[in-house]
Design an enzyme around this catalytic site. Structure first.
Site, short mmCIF file in Angstrom:
data_model
loop_
_atom_site.label_atom_id
_atom_site.label_comp_id
_atom_site.label_asym_id
_atom_site.label_seq_id
_atom_site.Cartn_x
_atom_site.Cartn_y
_atom_site.Cartn_z
N LEU A 134 72.71 19.16 -30.52
CA LEU A 134 72.26 18.68 -29.46
C LEU A 134 72.17 19.51 -28.15
CD1 LEU A 134 71.03 16.17 -27.65
CD2 LEU A 134 73.64 15.69 -26.99
N TYR A 135 73.16 20.21 -27.98
CA TYR A 135 73.33 21.45 -27.22
C TYR A 135 72.12 22.41 -27.22
CZ TYR A 135 74.30 26.04 -25.12
OH TYR A 135 74.40 27.34 -24.56
N ALA A 136 71.75 22.81 -28.50
CA ALA A 136 70.45 23.65 -28.85
C ALA A 136 69.17 22.90 -28.42
CB ALA A 136 70.40 24.18 -30.31
#
Length: 438
Positions: free
Chosen positions: A249-251
């Site tokens: 999700l960060y990416a």
């Protein structure tokens, strides 16, 4: 050694009494009269509440005659003549051609180093940071103290606070924004996904909304991430490669940021430069990074988990020393062209770029541990584990030819040298390791 390496771094319930008044013979008329009266007063009361809320100003514009400061998100205090004076003094450049830079996330790892470097060369710098507790806030406070000694003031506030950002631009006509504020970490996204949307998407959009409407519009350099390459198997990673397969999700939020940047550049003429950082390390670093907590755990005699890919495949990272990252950030700021919009309207094509900032020399994580063992003079207790499906990728490797050509970017610090500087800082900051092993 970097200049910064050696620095110290509900109301209560009302009890209704029982009464025979409403139930006595002949009391029916009085009961209806009382009920009607109660209804009238209830409607009147509700009307007063409605009028109050309709006439009340928005929370961000409420001021007090006794206290001129304003409230931003999470009750941060800001505003007033003394506050504005500090803001102006921090943002004042020493030379007529110096940049005037707003650095978001200034108490963060990269933010501290970039702010310090800008100030040292004579640029005006103002920081903003919300000092959240994703990792030990005391480390961020120590960085803040470090920057204050160099003349950099960090405004305590949130980039989602539109009123605060607009006030900052009202006080200072920033020429550039170095946007480093973000929710970092690949694994934490599985625990608190909302924080990533709040900071990396909503916060970025709020910043761009303010920047598009001010005059003059600033040029913006912002931190993306090598994580956008996700499940790519082609190495080294090039800016021309696909980035539509995020592994975390960060990416995904960082990739979303790149698309949002494109939109604001296309519609509003904002000059935007994205920097894809590759595993940044060094003094004053983030405790959630492997090299940092490996150092802590090795000193404490704890086991450290070293991941390997399927079929005993090597997990490697393109570790990039903080000073090299700073050079790339300053190069991006110095080559950023002016935004072309005015009053929220685009006047012409504007610059849009994205660069890899890496070291071009991937090193296996097992080798990272070996270097730390030699520097700490302590044998690590290794626990070899399979790479979990939590968003981590097996391999990162940056192609930096574009940054070399356009920014003059050339990393010069190998992992051995960089870790030596980090370990020296770590042992000093944690009192020769005593605090680190408590």
């Amino acid at each position: 050694m970097s200049h910064i390496d050696s620095a110290p771094s509900t109301p209560g319930k009302v009890k209704m009494e029982k009464s025979s008044y409403f139930f006595t013979r002949g009391g029916g008329a009085r009961w209806h009269y009382s009920l009607a009266k109660l209804t009238v007063w209830s409607f009147a009361f509700l009307a007063l509440i409605l009028i109050f809320f309709l006439r009340s100003p928005a929370p961000s514009t409420i001021t007090s005659a006794a206290d001129p400061s304003r409230r931003s998100l999470r009750n941060y205090n800001w505003g007033g003549s003394a506050w504005e004076k500090r803001v102006r003094a921090s943002a004042r450049a020493r030379s007529s051609n110096g940049l005037t830079v707003l650095v978001t996330g200034a108490a963060g790892f990269v933010g501290t180093h970039v702010s310090s470097a800008l100030k040292r060369r004579g640029d005006g710098v103002l920081g903003i940071d919300n000092f959240n507790d994703y990792y030990d806030p005391s480390l961020k406070r120590a960085r803040q103290a470090l920057l204050e000694r160099t003349g950099v003031f960090i405004v305590e506030g949130d980039i989602n606070d539109e009123a605060l950002l607009r006030k900052l631009f009202e006080v200072v006509p920033f020429t550039h924004v170095m946007h480093l504020a973000a929710q970092a970490g690949v694994r934490y996204a599985m625990e608190n996904p909302g924080s990533y949307v709040h900071s990396n998407i909503a916060g970025f959009v709020n910043l761009l909304e303010v920047c598009k409407s001010v005059n003059p519009q600033p040029a913006i350099v912002w931190a993306s991430s090598s994580s956008v390459y996700g499940l790519n198997t082609k190495v080294p990673f090039s800016e021309k490669d696909r980035t539509d397969q995020p592994a975390s999700l960060y990416a995904a939020t960082k990739k979303a940021g790149e698309e949002i940047a494109h939109t604001y550049n296309h519609i509003y003429g904002l000059s935007l430069t994205g920097l894809r950082f590759f595993t940044v390390y060094g003094p004053w670093g983030r405790p959630d990074m492997a090299y940092f907590f490996f150092t802590k755990d090795i000193l404490k005699g704890k086991q450290i988990a070293i991941f390997e890919a399927a079929n005993h495949g090597t997990v490697a990272r393109d570790f990039t020393y903080i000073d090299d990252i700073v050079k790339g950030c300053l190069g991006a700021l110095d080559t950023a062209e002016k935004s072309t919009g005015s009053g929220g309207k685009k006047r012409g094509p504007a610059q849009l770029r994205v660069f890899n900032l890496g070291n071009t020399s991937p090193v296996p994580v097992s080798e990272l541990v070996s270097i730390l063992e030699r520097l700490l003079k302590v044998k690590a207790k290794r626990n070899i584990m399979k790479l979990p499906r939590n968003g981590d990728v097996q391999y990162t490797h940056a192609n930096i030819s574009y940054a070399q050509r356009e920014l003059g970017y050339k990393p010069t610090t190998d992992l051995q040298s960089g870790l030596k500087k980090f370990v020296r800082w770590y042992l000093n900051y944690y009192s020769d390791g005593k605090k680190a092993v408590e």
